[in-house]
Structures are given as C-alpha cells and as structure tokens.
Write a protein that holds these residues in place. Structure first.
Motif, short mmCIF file in Angstrom:
data_model
loop_
_atom_site.label_atom_id
_atom_site.label_comp_id
_atom_site.label_asym_id
_atom_site.label_seq_id
_atom_site.Cartn_x
_atom_site.Cartn_y
_atom_site.Cartn_z
N LEU A 360 98.93 47.29 9.98
CA LEU A 360 98.00 46.67 9.29
C LEU A 360 96.71 47.38 9.78
N THR A 361 96.43 47.99 10.97
CA THR A 361 95.28 48.42 11.36
C THR A 361 94.93 49.81 10.55
N ARG A 362 96.21 50.33 9.95
CA ARG A 362 95.83 51.61 9.02
C ARG A 362 95.47 51.13 7.43
N GLY A 363 95.15 49.85 7.32
CA GLY A 363 94.61 49.39 6.13
C GLY A 363 95.87 48.69 5.32
N TYR A 364 96.82 48.31 5.72
CA TYR A 364 97.90 47.60 4.95
C TYR A 364 97.70 46.19 5.25
N ALA A 365 98.18 45.34 4.28
CA ALA A 365 98.14 44.00 4.42
C ALA A 365 99.51 43.22 4.18
N ILE A 366 99.95 42.23 4.43
CA ILE A 366 100.93 41.40 4.39
C ILE A 366 100.76 40.29 3.40
N ARG A 390 97.22 38.77 4.90
CA ARG A 390 97.13 38.81 6.32
C ARG A 390 96.73 40.24 6.44
N LEU A 391 95.52 40.60 7.11
CA LEU A 391 95.01 41.72 7.37
C LEU A 391 95.08 42.19 8.84
#
Length: 416
Positions: A360-366, A390-391
């Motif tokens: 997530l820290t690399r820009g992905y989200a759930i 979720r970020l």
C-alpha cells in the motif's frame, strides 16, 4: 517301787571317789608328753615333785617320782623343758585329786622335737593351713595395729620404734604375753582372739626375739597355728631371727624375718611416700604440660591454615567468582538479546516486505465490498455498489458508477 527309789538315792562322796579311783586304777601305765611347769627337789627327800603342763591347754597334772628316776633319765631337767614320762595315774580318794606316779622320765631332745615339728608341719600342710591362696594382703595404712609380745622386750621396742619412725601417726594396741614356758600358748591365743575381735585393729603382729629351739616351741604349737588360721584379721609373724622358722610362720599371712622387718612391712615409710607423691606429681605435671603443648601446636597448625588465618579470603574468592560468573552471564544474556533483536529486525523486515501494508505504501489500495470481500475483478461489483478503499494512510468510501472489464491475454510463457 522299792528298787527304783533305792536307785535314785544319792551316793556319798566317798563312794563316788572310790569308784573313780577304781576306774582310774584300771588304766595301768601310760606314756605322757608335756612341759615341765614347776620342778621341786626338796633337800633330804627321796621324792621329786613336778608339775606337768599341756602346752596347748590350760591344764596341768602333778607328777611324783623318785630322785633316782629323775637323775637317771633327765639329770639336767629344768622348768620349761619338754619331757616324756612313763607313769601310772593315781586318784587320791580322800583329797579327790589326780596325779601321776612316774617310774621313767625322758627329756625330749632337740632332734626329737624337730622330728615332731616336722610331722606336725606335714599334717597342717595337708589340711591346707599353709595354702598361699588363703593368705590376705596387708592394708596399705592400717588404722590400728595389734601387737602381741613380751612386756618391755626388745621385740616390742623394735616394732614400736621402727614403725613410728616410718609413720609417726601410727596407732598400736599392745598386748603383753608370756612368750615362752608352759603358759605361753594359752596367753598368746587369748591375746590373739582379743585383738581379732577388736574391729578397730586392721592387722596383728606377733613378735618375739631370738632364742633356742626350745624357747620358740610355743610358736610351733598346733593350737596356736589353728588359732592364727582362724583369725579374720591379717597376721604377721615376726618370731626370732632370719633362720628361725616356727610353724606359725607358715600359717601367718605374712612372715617377717625380724620384728624390725615386721615394722617395715606393716606401715609405709612417710619419707618414701612423700617422695613417691612428688615423683607422681612431677610425672602428672610433665604429662599435662606435654599435653597442653601438643594441643597448642595443633591449634597453631590449625590457625596457620588459610581457612583460619584469613577466614574472609574464601568468601572474597567466592565473591570474585560469583561476580565473574555474573558478568559472564550478563554478557552472554546481552549478546543473546542483541542477536535475538537482530534476528527479530530481519524477520520484521521480511514480514514488512511481504505485508500488504508495504504494498500500500507504494501506491496500491485494497478495495472491499460492504461485506468485506476484497474485490479482485470489476465484474464482482455493479454500478451503485458502495466500496471501501484502504490506502496506506486511511480509507476512502466510493460508489461504483460504471464497470469496465479488461481482458488480459496470458501467453504460454507467462503460464509457464
């Protein structure tokens, strides 16, 4: 009744005396042994009168003999001599006395006396009167000493003087007796029994100076030997000189060679005892001093040991060991903790690398639906659905307006 009453009637004295005279007359001539207690030679008289005494008993008889009989058989006869005579008992009815009429008198010589004493010695020895096992030990320091001796004799003086010289506080009970002659034996036996009955007397000494064999005969008398044997009190025999050995020496508990020797045996020498006590005290003192010195050496040896010389050294050594062990344990524990901490850091880094949060820290989200289901494909939602995004930092709520399906071509290389 008449015969019985006549038999019970008393006899007159003359009848009794006559019957005794008749009975004695039937004895005939006999041989008699005894000691001359008294000898009477009346001037101008052809008859000699003797008093014959039994040395073992207080009993005597009158003997009459002609001067010729005495002169032919025992011309040197004197009072105190032992004789054997051939006599006929005679009872004088008028006076009621018994006497002997001798027709032969023999004075017993030394050789015959010694032979009789040897025979008596064998008899007493066979009866056990000489048995060494029955002889008692003398007391070390008697309370009172019984002394049987002649009055004012050299033997009495020797015993008393030497005993008091050795032990000044010695106590004597002296009984003076006749030590030779016909009355000696009864006198000595009476004194012996009197001292034996005295509870305060612890030992009895019979003392007499030297003399001829005939003079010492009372101390070889059978009755005296048996009286000594019957005594409960220890008896010391000090008769004559060293060569003299009357039979009482064999019966007594201790034989002393002389009266002086008896005094030396009956009490200890005060000077010797003081010297012995001093020697004993010296030995005890030396033994105690040696014991104390030995124990002192042992204590010094124990005190010189490190455990006692420096009693805290062991504690200090153990404290140093404990401190070193504690430091080692602390270092080991710190190293162990640091190593575990490094391992934990590495593991945490790996976990974080693999954690979705890192993605997530690399820009992905759930994206999740309202029911929490993670949306992986656009076909899984429809327009109007509410989504939860979720970020890395925080969450978003979104509503689906449109859906677009993207077809992904997968080559064979990617499948492989």
């Amino acid at each position: 009744m008449t015969e019985q009453s006549s038999a019970e009637q008393p006899w007159p004295v003359r009848v009794v005396s006559q019957k005794i005279s008749a009975w004695i007359g039937r004895l005939g001539w006999i041989w008699v042994d005894g000691q001359v207690a008294q000898l009477s030679r009346r001037p101008g008289s052809a008859t000699v009168f003797l008093t014959l005494r039994d040395p073992s008993a207080d009993l005597s008889l009158t003997v009459t003999a002609s001067r010729d009989v005495l002169d032919s058989g025992a011309p040197q006869l004197s009072e105190g001599a032992r004789v054997v005579l051939h006599a006929k008992p005679e009872w004088f009815a008028q006076r009621g006395t018994l006497s002997l009429r001798a027709d032969e008198i023999r004075q017993v010589g030394v050789g015959e006396l010694l032979a009789r004493l040897e025979q008596l010695k064998k008899l007493l020895q066979a009866e056990g009167l000489f048995d060494p096992r029955r002889k008692r030990r003398l007391p070390f320091l008697p309370r009172r000493i019984g002394l049987i001796t002649a009055r004012a004799s050299a033997a009495e003086r020797d015993v008393l003087t030497n005993a008091r010289r050795r032990w000044p506080a010695v106590d004597f009970r002296v009984v003076n007796v006749t030590v030779q002659g016909p009355t000696a034996v009864p006198s000595i036996i009476g004194a012996l029994q009197s001292l034996d009955a005295d509870e305060s007397v612890d030992v009895i000494i019979m003392a007499r100076g030297g003399g001829a064999v005939e003079d010492l005969l009372p101390f070889s008398d059978e009755a005296l030997c048996r009286a000594v044997f019957a005594c409960r009190t220890p008896v010391i025999s000090a008769i004559g000189h060293e060569p003299d050995t009357p039979l009482v020496d064999w019966v007594a508990d201790v034989r002393a060679s002389t009266p002086t020797d008896a005094a030396k045996r009956v009490v200890p020498d005060l000077g010797d005892e003081i010297r012995l006590i001093g020697q004993a005290r010296g030995r005890v003192t030396r033994a105690m001093r040696h014991r104390v010195e030995r124990e002192q050496q042992r204590l010094d040896s124990l005190r010189s040991r490190p455990a006692l010389a420096k009693p805290y050294q062991m504690i200090e050594t153990r404290a140093s060991d404990v401190a070193a062990l504690r430091d080692r344990a602390a270092r080991a524990l710190t190293h162990r903790v640091h190593r575990a901490e490094g391992d934990l850091t590495h593991t945490l880094a790996r976990l974080r690398a693999l954690s979705p949060a890192a993605t997530l820290t690399r820009g992905y989200a759930i994206v999740q639906r309202a029911d929490g289901h993670v949306v992986r494909d656009a076909s899984e939602v429809t327009a109007g659905d509410t989504l939860r995004v979720r970020l890395a930092e925080g969450e978003l709520a979104a509503t689906v307006t449109t859906t677009t399906t993207t077809t992904t071509t997968t080559t064979n290389e990617e499948k492989a």
